[in-house]
Design an enzyme around this catalytic site. Structure first.
Site, PDB file in Angstrom:
ATOM      1  N   ARG A 123       1.995 -10.526  -9.567  1.00 23.32           N
ATOM      2  CA  ARG A 123       2.579  -9.387  -8.835  1.00 23.32           C
ATOM      3  C   ARG A 123       4.091  -9.502  -8.934  1.00 23.32           C
ATOM      4  NH1 ARG A 123       4.681  -5.295  -7.412  1.00 23.32           N
ATOM      5  NH2 ARG A 123       4.541  -4.312  -5.344  1.00 23.32           N
ATOM      6  N   CYS A 162      -2.143 -11.040  -2.546  1.00 21.39           N
ATOM      7  CA  CYS A 162      -1.253  -9.899  -2.374  1.00 21.39           C
ATOM      8  C   CYS A 162      -1.675  -9.122  -1.137  1.00 21.39           C
ATOM      9  CB  CYS A 162      -1.318  -9.002  -3.604  1.00 21.39           C
ATOM     10  SG  CYS A 162      -0.326  -7.499  -3.471  1.00 21.39           S
ATOM     11  N   TYR A 202       5.881  -3.694   3.361  1.00 21.66           N
ATOM     12  CA  TYR A 202       4.902  -4.631   3.911  1.00 21.66           C
ATOM     13  C   TYR A 202       4.691  -4.428   5.413  1.00 21.66           C
ATOM     14  CZ  TYR A 202       5.030  -6.746  -0.645  1.00 21.66           C
ATOM     15  OH  TYR A 202       4.927  -6.951  -2.003  1.00 21.66           O
ATOM     16  N   HIS A 209      10.005   6.286   1.377  1.00 21.62           N
ATOM     17  CA  HIS A 209      10.110   5.634   0.080  1.00 21.62           C
ATOM     18  C   HIS A 209       9.663   4.180   0.215  1.00 21.62           C
ATOM     19  CE1 HIS A 209      12.356   3.866  -3.437  1.00 21.62           C
ATOM     20  NE2 HIS A 209      11.661   4.829  -3.983  1.00 21.62           N
ATOM     21  N   HIS A 222       7.130   3.754 -11.867  1.00 23.96           N
ATOM     22  CA  HIS A 222       6.935   5.194 -11.773  1.00 23.96           C
ATOM     23  C   HIS A 222       6.158   5.747 -12.960  1.00 23.96           C
ATOM     24  CE1 HIS A 222      10.463   4.490  -9.152  1.00 23.96           C
ATOM     25  NE2 HIS A 222      10.010   5.514  -8.465  1.00 23.96           N
TER      26      HIS A 222
END
Length: 603
Positions: A258, A309, A446, A151, A176
């Site tokens: 972001r 990003c 990340y 996840h 989602h």
């Protein structure tokens, strides 16, 4: 026919027609999210026969309220609009496809052939005592046990929905709804159907709760219409290619966005009372509280820094390998601004950190940040306190107070590092022996997994570093005819060479200067060295901002009548960008720094 989020669809339709008419305070935003989180708690009781243990851990209300903001990042990268996605109405968040048979892959069993489960049975499978972890959505029951380690937002967040319905969580995590990816991933996890009466109860409870509570995204800032929006709740938007190099300093309203959560908004009173806690208590120095006025009385510095990003150009990975789990950014999740504020090392010294080296030798290696929305991240003390590292607490962006979208009233600027370490809406700083908790620092979000790894359970995430100092990147923003072109009267055909003029940008993390940008128009057989037009005079080792470049390049016309140009940058450590991202593909789609390619038709 099974009901699939019917109540939420209905309620969301009414939300689409409601434009923001007033501002709400940051505290009210938090209260609203906590109220939405309580929806999860009440829904849990309504659909599991009062089984409050369905939400693994503390009582559902306490767990949901405490995690309200942090949970909004459970989807991590925020899957986005892409080929095969649900198309949103303007100004609205899209609804996911219903989990009906039409949306199930060919090799999946027919829903009619699957067993029917009650919500109470789903609740029994909450992962405790060796049991599997089940969840329901849209009338379908899923076994997500094997997905927990993968996840993107971290296993601890998805586990909060163990044994319950996903509808209320996905109402909070609208990432989602921006793509079909979540539903496609869940196709392989289907184990049965939810009893129609129980699904009806979920839908009814959702409609009741949505009508009772205000939408936490109702009062988002107004955004520039030219931004390319991937998802609007939370907002994730990039700069169109042709505007990236329009100005060396990106205008604040065109700076890429972001977000993981709704944007905090402070009232005038809250701005006046705003303060940040500098916590050195673990080091024996106590906690210092500083107001915005206190910070503005300290020595002011200005730092021009590029921010990118970590998933910029993720869309390129999707072209060479399996689809990655995140926003398919182009090259536009990068921008540059002049940030003004105070040095973090000065603030830490004021709080009692006189000798960072001594602190580091005692194990206090991490400076941890926490934001008003619950987001957490950290950097090493060596970056935070380096007088040449230029880490600051910024209260201005391009000469004006930082806009809400970019961290008002205060943002950490960590030049040369991945943007996620530049924490917005900062509320607390802590010196610690441990790096920050949470999915943005320790989770899958990340961390670049090896190309061969598709399942995070196959690796030890704790042993893998999170993305910190950025790599080396470049991009092409425009290709056109060169002034040094050929005779316009000569007909062109495939295989001919033409002169093209390219413009673009390049940037290296860690303060490493970009010393050269090479551009090719024949697949790398020959190269032209670009002329750096802006940003080339930065201090060596402290080149925090990008360079702009231009080049006249000979290019070969392909059989399709197009020319393709590619750029690669070289930094002062003589790192080069790789030709392809195929060898650096990773399941999260992080760090694509391959040659940047742009094609344009000439025939």
């Amino acid at each position: 026919m099974m009901m699939a989020f019917a109540a939420l669809r209905c309620a969301s339709a009414s939300l689409r027609s409601r434009l923001p008419t007033h501002h709400i305070s940051n505290q009210k935003s938090i209260d609203l999210l906590r109220s939405q989180a309580r929806t999860v708690s009440s829904l849990s009781s309504a659909t599991t026969g009062g089984n409050a243990e369905a939400f693994r851990g503390a009582t559902p209300t306490a767990a949901a309220a405490a995690a309200a903001f942090a949970l909004l990042a459970a989807a991590g990268a925020g899957v986005t609009l892409n080929e095969g996605t649900v198309t949103p109405h303007p100004g609205a968040h899209p609804m996911p496809a219903a989990a009906g048979q039409d949306n199930i892959c060919d090799d999946a069993p027919s829903l009619e052939e699957l067993p029917i489960y009650r919500s109470s049975e789903v609740a029994e499978n909450d992962g405790r005592d060796g049991k599997p972890i089940w969840m329901s959505y849209g009338g379908v029951v899923y076994d997500v046990t094997g997905f927990i380690p993968n996840h993107p937002g971290g296993s601890e967040k998805i586990l909060l929905a163990s044994g319950g319905a996903l509808e209320p969580w996905w109402y909070l995590y609208r990432q989602h709804f921006a793509s079909d990816l979540p539903m496609r991933m869940m196709e392989k996890m289907i184990v049965g159907r939810l009893d129609e009466n129980d699904q009806a109860a979920i839908d009814a409870q959702m409609e009741k709760e949505i009508e009772r509570d205000e939408d936490p995204y109702e009062n988002e800032p107004v955004r520039h219409p030219k931004l390319k929006v991937h998802s609007d709740q939370p907002m994730n938007a990039e700069v169109p290619a042709q505007l990236i190099t329009a100005s060396y300093l990106t205008p604040s309203d065109l700076f890429y966005i972001r977000h993981h959560h709704p944007v905090p908004l402070l009232t005038d009173d809250e701005v006046r009372d705003y303060s940040i806690d500098i916590d050195l208590s673990a080091y024996g120095k106590g906690t210092l509280e500083l107001s915005l006025d206190d910070l503005k009385k300290m020595d002011k510095v200005e730092i021009t820094s590029t921010m990118q990003c970590s998933g910029n150009r993720r869309g390129g990975f999707n072209e060479v390998g399996d689809r990655t789990s995140g926003t398919p950014w182009g090259q536009g999740a990068v921008s540059t601004a002049k940030w003004s504020g105070v040095r973090l090392k000065d603030v830490l010294k004021l709080a009692g950190l006189d000798d960072p080296i001594a602190a580091e030798e005692k194990g206090y290696e991490n400076v941890r940040f926490e934001s008003l929305d619950g987001m957490t991240a950290s950097i090493g003390i060596e970056k935070a306190c380096n007088p040449y590292g230029d880490t600051i607490l910024a209260y201005e962006m391009n000469g004006e107070p930082i806009p809400r979208d970019h961290g008002f009233p205060l943002r950490v600027i960590v030049p040369g590092y991945s943007a996620v370490r530049n924490v917005k809406w900062i509320s607390r700083i802590e010196l610690s022996k441990e790096e920050a908790e949470g999915p943005w620092q320790r989770g899958l979000n990340y961390k670049m997994l090896p190309p061969a790894v598709r399942d995070a359970a196959a690796v030890n995430l704790d042993s893998m570093p999170s993305m910190m100092e950025s790599s080396l990147y470049s991009g092409i923003t425009e290709v056109g005819p060169s002034d040094a072109g050929e005779d316009d009267d000569v007909p062109l055909k495939a295989g001919d060479k033409v002169m093209a003029k390219a413009t673009g940008w390049a940037w290296a993390g860690g303060g490493r200067n970009v010393v050269r940008v090479d551009v090719t128009g024949d697949g790398g057989k020959t190269w032209t060295t670009a002329e750096v037009t802006e940003g080339g005079n930065q201090k060596f080792g402290r080149a925090w901002a990008w360079v702009f470049w231009t080049a006249d390049v000979p290019a070969v016309i392909g059989e399709d009548g197009k020319i393709e140009l590619a750029s690669k940058a070289v930094d002062f450590a003589f790192n080069h960008q790789p030709e392809s991202c195929a060898h650096s593909w990773n399941v999260r789609g992080l760090g694509n720094n391959a040659w940047y390619k742009m094609s344009t038709a000439v025939l």
